[in-house]
Every structure is written in C-alpha cells, then in structure tokens.
Design a protein around this motif. Structure first.
Motif, PDB file in Angstrom:
ATOM      1  N   ASP A  21       0.818  -1.361  -0.019  1.00 49.07           N
ATOM      2  CA  ASP A  21      -0.003  -0.079   0.037  1.00 49.07           C
ATOM      3  C   ASP A  21       0.752   1.186   0.006  1.00 49.07           C
ATOM      4  N   PHE A  22       2.130   1.053  -0.663  1.00 47.45           N
ATOM      5  CA  PHE A  22       2.880   2.178  -0.976  1.00 47.45           C
ATOM      6  C   PHE A  22       2.459   3.210  -1.588  1.00 47.45           C
ATOM      7  N   THR A  23       2.003   4.496  -1.343  1.00 43.50           N
ATOM      8  CA  THR A  23       1.354   5.475  -2.125  1.00 43.50           C
ATOM      9  C   THR A  23       2.381   6.566  -2.802  1.00 43.50           C
ATOM     10  N   TRP A  24       2.041   6.990  -4.004  1.00 49.35           N
ATOM     11  CA  TRP A  24       2.588   7.791  -4.856  1.00 49.35           C
ATOM     12  C   TRP A  24       3.278   8.828  -4.072  1.00 49.35           C
ATOM     13  N   ASP A  25       2.343   9.516  -3.338  1.00 48.69           N
ATOM     14  CA  ASP A  25       2.766  10.878  -2.639  1.00 48.69           C
ATOM     15  C   ASP A  25       3.869  10.426  -1.642  1.00 48.69           C
ATOM     16  N   GLU A  26       3.864   9.250  -0.929  1.00 48.94           N
ATOM     17  CA  GLU A  26       4.920   9.043  -0.115  1.00 48.94           C
ATOM     18  C   GLU A  26       6.145   8.768  -0.882  1.00 48.94           C
ATOM     19  N   LEU A  27       6.163   7.961  -2.036  1.00 50.71           N
ATOM     20  CA  LEU A  27       7.263   8.031  -2.920  1.00 50.71           C
ATOM     21  C   LEU A  27       7.767   9.229  -3.467  1.00 50.71           C
ATOM     22  N   VAL A  28       6.875  10.230  -3.976  1.00 51.06           N
ATOM     23  CA  VAL A  28       7.239  11.462  -4.254  1.00 51.06           C
ATOM     24  C   VAL A  28       8.119  12.215  -3.212  1.00 51.06           C
ATOM     25  N   ARG A  29       7.524  12.057  -2.021  1.00 49.33           N
ATOM     26  CA  ARG A  29       8.115  12.580  -0.868  1.00 49.33           C
ATOM     27  C   ARG A  29       9.670  12.175  -0.433  1.00 49.33           C
ATOM     28  N   LEU A  30       9.754  10.779  -0.555  1.00 44.61           N
ATOM     29  CA  LEU A  30      10.938  10.034  -0.267  1.00 44.61           C
ATOM     30  C   LEU A  30      11.909  10.497  -1.236  1.00 44.61           C
ATOM     31  N   LEU A  31      11.712  10.491  -2.482  1.00 46.73           N
ATOM     32  CA  LEU A  31      12.669  10.827  -3.648  1.00 46.73           C
ATOM     33  C   LEU A  31      13.012  12.370  -3.729  1.00 46.73           C
ATOM     34  N   GLU A  32      12.290  13.118  -3.278  1.00 49.35           N
ATOM     35  CA  GLU A  32      12.590  14.587  -3.000  1.00 49.35           C
ATOM     36  C   GLU A  32      13.604  14.758  -1.901  1.00 49.35           C
ATOM     37  N   SER A  33      13.212  13.843  -0.734  1.00 45.97           N
ATOM     38  CA  SER A  33      13.958  14.190   0.271  1.00 45.97           C
ATOM     39  C   SER A  33      15.696  13.613   0.210  1.00 45.97           C
ATOM     40  N   LEU A  34      15.684  12.566  -0.838  1.00 49.40           N
ATOM     41  CA  LEU A  34      16.827  12.196  -1.090  1.00 49.40           C
ATOM     42  C   LEU A  34      17.511  12.920  -2.144  1.00 49.40           C
ATOM     43  N   GLY A  35      16.708  13.986  -2.711  1.00 50.04           N
ATOM     44  CA  GLY A  35      17.652  14.683  -3.860  1.00 50.04           C
ATOM     45  C   GLY A  35      17.040  14.869  -5.223  1.00 50.04           C
TER      46      GLY A  35
ATOM     47  N   ALA B 148      22.886  10.674  -9.514  1.00 51.31           N
ATOM     48  CA  ALA B 148      22.548   9.161  -9.661  1.00 51.31           C
ATOM     49  C   ALA B 148      21.772   9.088 -10.710  1.00 51.31           C
ATOM     50  N   PRO B 149      21.323   8.025 -11.107  1.00 49.81           N
ATOM     51  CA  PRO B 149      20.641   7.703 -12.365  1.00 49.81           C
ATOM     52  C   PRO B 149      19.238   8.393 -12.214  1.00 49.81           C
ATOM     53  N   ALA B 150      18.473   8.662 -13.357  1.00 46.54           N
ATOM     54  CA  ALA B 150      17.236   8.788 -13.529  1.00 46.54           C
ATOM     55  C   ALA B 150      16.297   7.647 -12.837  1.00 46.54           C
ATOM     56  N   ILE B 151      15.218   7.873 -12.611  1.00 47.08           N
ATOM     57  CA  ILE B 151      14.250   6.948 -12.194  1.00 47.08           C
ATOM     58  C   ILE B 151      12.821   7.374 -12.951  1.00 47.08           C
ATOM     59  N   SER B 152      12.548   6.342 -13.896  1.00 44.81           N
ATOM     60  CA  SER B 152      11.208   6.687 -14.727  1.00 44.81           C
ATOM     61  C   SER B 152      10.053   5.562 -14.332  1.00 44.81           C
ATOM     62  N   LEU B 153       8.924   6.076 -13.797  1.00 49.19           N
ATOM     63  CA  LEU B 153       7.818   5.247 -13.307  1.00 49.19           C
ATOM     64  C   LEU B 153       6.622   5.946 -14.068  1.00 49.19           C
ATOM     65  N   HIS B 154       5.693   4.867 -14.029  1.00 47.35           N
ATOM     66  CA  HIS B 154       4.257   5.380 -14.319  1.00 47.35           C
ATOM     67  C   HIS B 154       3.569   5.776 -12.949  1.00 47.35           C
ATOM     68  N   LYS B 155       3.017   6.887 -12.930  1.00 49.28           N
ATOM     69  CA  LYS B 155       1.927   7.262 -12.000  1.00 49.28           C
ATOM     70  C   LYS B 155       0.820   6.400 -12.027  1.00 49.28           C
ATOM     71  N   PRO B 156       0.616   5.852 -10.915  1.00 49.81           N
ATOM     72  CA  PRO B 156      -0.530   5.016 -11.063  1.00 49.81           C
ATOM     73  C   PRO B 156      -1.917   5.688 -10.968  1.00 49.81           C
ATOM     74  N   HIS B 157      -2.955   5.059 -11.687  1.00 51.55           N
ATOM     75  CA  HIS B 157      -3.979   5.651 -11.958  1.00 51.55           C
ATOM     76  C   HIS B 157      -5.225   4.707 -12.159  1.00 51.55           C
ATOM     77  N   PRO B 158      -6.367   4.649 -11.633  1.00 51.87           N
ATOM     78  CA  PRO B 158      -7.178   5.754 -11.350  1.00 51.87           C
ATOM     79  C   PRO B 158      -6.605   5.664  -9.696  1.00 51.87           C
ATOM     80  N   GLY B 159      -5.976   4.833  -8.864  1.00 51.83           N
ATOM     81  CA  GLY B 159      -5.693   4.645  -7.689  1.00 51.83           C
ATOM     82  C   GLY B 159      -4.466   5.453  -7.312  1.00 51.83           C
ATOM     83  N   ASN B 160      -3.698   5.447  -6.204  1.00 49.57           N
ATOM     84  CA  ASN B 160      -2.539   6.156  -5.725  1.00 49.57           C
ATOM     85  C   ASN B 160      -1.587   5.159  -5.206  1.00 49.57           C
ATOM     86  N   VAL B 161      -1.689   3.815  -5.612  1.00 52.78           N
ATOM     87  CA  VAL B 161      -0.870   2.873  -4.845  1.00 52.78           C
ATOM     88  C   VAL B 161       0.275   2.440  -5.909  1.00 52.78           C
ATOM     89  N   VAL B 162       1.434   2.651  -5.541  1.00 58.19           N
ATOM     90  CA  VAL B 162       2.206   2.169  -6.463  1.00 58.19           C
ATOM     91  C   VAL B 162       2.437   0.693  -6.589  1.00 58.19           C
TER      92      VAL B 162
END
Length: 84
Positions: free
Chosen positions: A17-31, A52-66
């Motif tokens: 149940d790791f959410t997109w918002d949590e992931l974005v917040r974590l990645l931003e805190s890591l630079g 570091a290398p770029a990370i490419s992901l699909h933003k989940p939809h319609p839900g918010n769980v990665v």
C-alpha cells in the motif's frame, strides 16, 4: 527516527500500500526532482538526481498505490547508489 527514515524503512519493507505521494516525498528528500515534459506529462514521470541515475515510473491511476515492480525498481536504484 525522522520522517525520511520512516519512509525509507517503509519502502524497504515492500508494503503493498505504498502510495505515490509517499514515493514522491521520499525521492525529493533524497535529492530527486520530478521532471515533467510537455503540458501534462502524461502518466509517465521521470525523477532526476544530480549524481544518481534518473528513475522513470508510471504514476498509478485511477488509484494512488504504487505497483510492486515499481517499488522494487526504486529500491534497487537507491540501494545501488547508496542513497538508502
């Protein structure tokens, strides 16, 4: 334990149940910064880091769980780069 440390521990536990918002917040805190292309950017998101290398992901939809494969990829990249 800081919020960043808690997010890292949660990510490493590979929760379903790791959410997109949590992931974005974590990645931003890591630079990482979210890099958007075009007006909307679509569902594909790219996170770039200065050293570091770029990370490419699909933003989940319609839900918010990665999706689990995305969680695994993020863990792999961040571990290889020594960020977590």
């Amino acid at each position: 334990m800081t919020r960043k440390d808690k997010l890292i521990a949660r990510l490493k536990a590979r929760p379903r149940d790791f959410t997109w918002d949590e992931l974005v917040r974590l990645l931003e805190s890591l630079g990482y910064k979210e890099h958007r292309t075009g007006k909307t950017g679509g569902s594909r998101r790219r996170f770039v880091h200065r050293d570091a290398p770029a990370i490419s992901l699909h933003k989940p939809h319609p839900g918010n769980v990665v999706k689990m494969y995305a969680v695994d990829e993020v863990i792999r990249v961040l571990t290889e780069e020594g960020l977590i």
